[in-house]
Design a protein around this motif. Structure first.
Motif, PDB file in Angstrom:
ATOM      1  N   ARG A   7      26.456  19.539  88.619  1.00 39.17           N
ATOM      2  CA  ARG A   7      25.844  20.551  87.759  1.00 39.17           C
ATOM      3  C   ARG A   7      25.052  19.788  86.729  1.00 39.17           C
ATOM      4  O   ARG A   7      25.553  18.822  86.153  1.00 39.17           O
ATOM      5  CB  ARG A   7      26.903  21.374  87.038  1.00 39.17           C
ATOM      6  N   PHE A   9      22.791  20.065  83.185  1.00 39.86           N
ATOM      7  CA  PHE A   9      22.519  20.980  82.066  1.00 39.86           C
ATOM      8  C   PHE A   9      22.251  20.232  80.773  1.00 39.86           C
ATOM      9  O   PHE A   9      22.727  19.110  80.579  1.00 39.86           O
ATOM     10  CB  PHE A   9      23.699  21.949  81.872  1.00 39.86           C
ATOM     11  N   HIS A  46      31.439  21.543  74.146  1.00 42.04           N
ATOM     12  CA  HIS A  46      29.980  21.501  74.092  1.00 42.04           C
ATOM     13  C   HIS A  46      29.424  22.910  74.147  1.00 42.04           C
ATOM     14  O   HIS A  46      30.146  23.852  74.494  1.00 42.04           O
ATOM     15  CB  HIS A  46      29.426  20.697  75.270  1.00 42.04           C
ATOM     16  N   THR A  48      26.243  24.797  75.947  1.00 43.43           N
ATOM     17  CA  THR A  48      25.158  24.638  76.926  1.00 43.43           C
ATOM     18  C   THR A  48      23.877  25.289  76.420  1.00 43.43           C
ATOM     19  O   THR A  48      23.886  26.433  75.985  1.00 43.43           O
ATOM     20  CB  THR A  48      25.567  25.223  78.289  1.00 43.43           C
ATOM     21  N   PHE A  51      20.706  25.523  81.616  1.00 40.33           N
ATOM     22  CA  PHE A  51      21.420  25.149  82.829  1.00 40.33           C
ATOM     23  C   PHE A  51      20.403  24.914  83.944  1.00 40.33           C
ATOM     24  O   PHE A  51      19.600  25.792  84.236  1.00 40.33           O
ATOM     25  CB  PHE A  51      22.394  26.270  83.200  1.00 40.33           C
ATOM     26  N   PHE A  88      33.885  36.832  77.553  1.00 42.35           N
ATOM     27  CA  PHE A  88      32.813  37.640  78.142  1.00 42.35           C
ATOM     28  C   PHE A  88      33.428  38.807  78.899  1.00 42.35           C
ATOM     29  O   PHE A  88      34.483  38.661  79.511  1.00 42.35           O
ATOM     30  CB  PHE A  88      31.993  36.799  79.126  1.00 42.35           C
ATOM     31  N   ARG A  91      33.339  37.737  82.463  1.00 39.14           N
ATOM     32  CA  ARG A  91      34.017  36.470  82.758  1.00 39.14           C
ATOM     33  C   ARG A  91      35.176  36.354  81.767  1.00 39.14           C
ATOM     34  O   ARG A  91      35.187  35.485  80.897  1.00 39.14           O
ATOM     35  CB  ARG A  91      33.062  35.288  82.583  1.00 39.14           C
ATOM     36  N   ASP A 127      20.473  33.270  85.653  1.00 40.40           N
ATOM     37  CA  ASP A 127      21.414  34.231  86.223  1.00 40.40           C
ATOM     38  C   ASP A 127      22.401  34.735  85.165  1.00 40.40           C
ATOM     39  O   ASP A 127      23.024  35.768  85.340  1.00 40.40           O
ATOM     40  CB  ASP A 127      22.148  33.636  87.441  1.00 40.40           C
ATOM     41  N   ARG A 128      22.519  34.010  84.069  1.00 37.35           N
ATOM     42  CA  ARG A 128      23.372  34.494  82.983  1.00 37.35           C
ATOM     43  C   ARG A 128      22.521  34.725  81.755  1.00 37.35           C
ATOM     44  O   ARG A 128      21.708  33.874  81.413  1.00 37.35           O
ATOM     45  CB  ARG A 128      24.408  33.435  82.604  1.00 37.35           C
ATOM     46  N   HIS A 133      27.732  29.787  73.224  1.00 34.49           N
ATOM     47  CA  HIS A 133      29.187  29.718  73.134  1.00 34.49           C
ATOM     48  C   HIS A 133      29.683  28.333  73.478  1.00 34.49           C
ATOM     49  O   HIS A 133      29.013  27.581  74.192  1.00 34.49           O
ATOM     50  CB  HIS A 133      29.837  30.742  74.077  1.00 34.49           C
ATOM     51  N   THR A 135      32.996  26.840  75.128  1.00 36.67           N
ATOM     52  CA  THR A 135      34.198  27.267  75.849  1.00 36.67           C
ATOM     53  C   THR A 135      35.426  26.499  75.356  1.00 36.67           C
ATOM     54  O   THR A 135      35.395  25.270  75.251  1.00 36.67           O
ATOM     55  CB  THR A 135      34.005  27.043  77.364  1.00 36.67           C
ATOM     56  N   ARG A 138      39.755  28.057  79.865  1.00 36.24           N
ATOM     57  CA  ARG A 138      39.372  28.585  81.178  1.00 36.24           C
ATOM     58  C   ARG A 138      40.613  29.158  81.863  1.00 36.24           C
ATOM     59  O   ARG A 138      41.736  28.787  81.539  1.00 36.24           O
ATOM     60  CB  ARG A 138      38.769  27.485  82.057  1.00 36.24           C
ATOM     61  N   TYR A 173      32.287  14.720  83.161  1.00 37.09           N
ATOM     62  CA  TYR A 173      30.961  14.757  82.553  1.00 37.09           C
ATOM     63  C   TYR A 173      30.360  13.365  82.423  1.00 37.09           C
ATOM     64  O   TYR A 173      31.050  12.422  82.067  1.00 37.09           O
ATOM     65  CB  TYR A 173      31.023  15.356  81.138  1.00 37.09           C
TER      66      TYR A 173
HETATM   67  P1  2AM Z   1      30.744  27.961  80.636  1.00 35.86           P
HETATM   68  O1  2AM Z   1      31.465  27.025  79.717  1.00 35.86           O
HETATM   69  O2  2AM Z   1      30.499  29.290  80.030  1.00 35.86           O
HETATM   70  O3  2AM Z   1      31.415  28.063  81.982  1.00 35.86           O
HETATM   71  C1  2AM Z   1      28.970  23.030  82.713  1.00 35.86           C
HETATM   72  O4  2AM Z   1      29.527  23.772  83.750  1.00 35.86           O
HETATM   73  C2  2AM Z   1      28.368  23.929  81.659  1.00 35.86           C
HETATM   74  O5  2AM Z   1      27.339  24.729  82.249  1.00 35.86           O
HETATM   75  C3  2AM Z   1      29.333  24.891  81.011  1.00 35.86           C
HETATM   76  O6  2AM Z   1      29.019  24.974  79.635  1.00 35.86           O
HETATM   77  C4  2AM Z   1      29.082  26.194  81.695  1.00 35.86           C
HETATM   78  O7  2AM Z   1      29.283  27.333  80.876  1.00 35.86           O
HETATM   79  C5  2AM Z   1      27.609  26.080  81.998  1.00 35.86           C
HETATM   80  N1  2AM Z   1      27.227  26.858  83.184  1.00 35.86           N
HETATM   81  C6  2AM Z   1      27.787  26.810  84.405  1.00 35.86           C
HETATM   82  N2  2AM Z   1      27.147  27.634  85.257  1.00 35.86           N
HETATM   83  C7  2AM Z   1      26.149  28.227  84.546  1.00 35.86           C
HETATM   84  C8  2AM Z   1      25.125  29.179  84.856  1.00 35.86           C
HETATM   85  N3  2AM Z   1      24.997  29.694  86.075  1.00 35.86           N
HETATM   86  N4  2AM Z   1      24.293  29.554  83.865  1.00 35.86           N
HETATM   87  C9  2AM Z   1      24.418  29.043  82.634  1.00 35.86           C
HETATM   88  N5  2AM Z   1      25.353  28.131  82.279  1.00 35.86           N
HETATM   89  C10 2AM Z   1      26.204  27.726  83.215  1.00 35.86           C
END
Ligand code: 2AM
Length: 182
Positions: A7, A9, A46, A48, A51, A88, A91, A127-128, A133, A135, A138, A173
């Motif tokens: 991933r 970001f 952290h 984000t 992404f 959320f 979520r 997509d989000r 925020h 996190t 989880r 990470y």
């Molecule tokens: P989250 O903490 O809300 O899950 C590494 O996975 C980082 O990327 C996390 O901060 C995660 O957010 C974020 N992340 C993962 N998938 C994502 C998506 N589809 N859109 C935006 N942020 C995303």
């Protein structure tokens, strides 16, 4: 075919002092709000920014282009006020620390980054909906109710990072690059 493994970001990482203050606050929230789940270790805290999706490693061209975009940007440092906690609606297993108002500095940084990435032909994921925020938990069994913090936490943001998360190694990470604002 090569399966996605990383991933990628952009994120804000708290400095040591801010991380220590977030940790104190998080401990208080865990006690008050409970809800179970896995607490993130403070080193992983952290926020984000953008992404860039899931990619097969090493995706070097993507990382290089993202670094070029970040290097070209000029955005001033800003203050981020974390003044609420919650989950959320879609979520619920994620519990976080967030902002009741979108910080203008954060908005500016995100937008500058999006434009710089677009000039490198890189698209950010949409997509989000963006809700700033950090996190903390989880896999919670119960979402945190929307909570206004009595003592908001002020974070002086002076830089940002490009990160990758290794999906096959417990989402370890790695920092690809780091930039100072201003
Ligand atoms: P989250 O903490 O809300 O899950 C590494 O996975 C980082 O990327 C996390 O901060 C995660 O957010 C974020 N992340 C993962 N998938 C994502 C998506 N589809 N859109 C935006 N942020 C995303």
């Amino acid at each position: 075919t090569v399966l996605p493994r990383w991933r990628v970001f952009f994120a804000l990482w708290p400095d040591d002092d801010t991380r220590a203050r977030i940790t104190v606050l998080a401990d208080r929230l865990y006690q008050c709000l409970d809800g179970g789940g896995r607490r993130l270790r403070p080193q992983r805290y952290h926020l984000t920014l953008q992404f860039l999706g899931e990619h097969p490693e090493p995706c070097q061209p993507l990382l290089d282009a993202a670094c070029r975009a970040a290097t070209r940007m000029r955005v001033p440092p800003f203050e981020l006020v974390l003044d609420r906690a919650g989950s959320f609606r879609n979520r619920a297993a994620v519990c976080w620390l967030g902002c009741s108002a979108m910080p203008t500095g954060l908005q500016a940084l995100r937008e500058a980054l999006r434009l710089a990435l677009a000039r490198e032909s890189l698209r950010v994921h949409k997509d989000r909906r963006f809700v700033p925020h950090l996190t903390l938990v989880r896999d919670a069994s119960q979402p945190w109710p929307e909570t206004a913090l009595e003592e908001p936490l002020c974070w002086q943001v002076r830089g940002f990072s490009l990160m990758r998360s290794d999906m096959e190694r417990q989402f370890a990470y790695g920092e690809v690059g780091k930039w100072t604002l201003g």
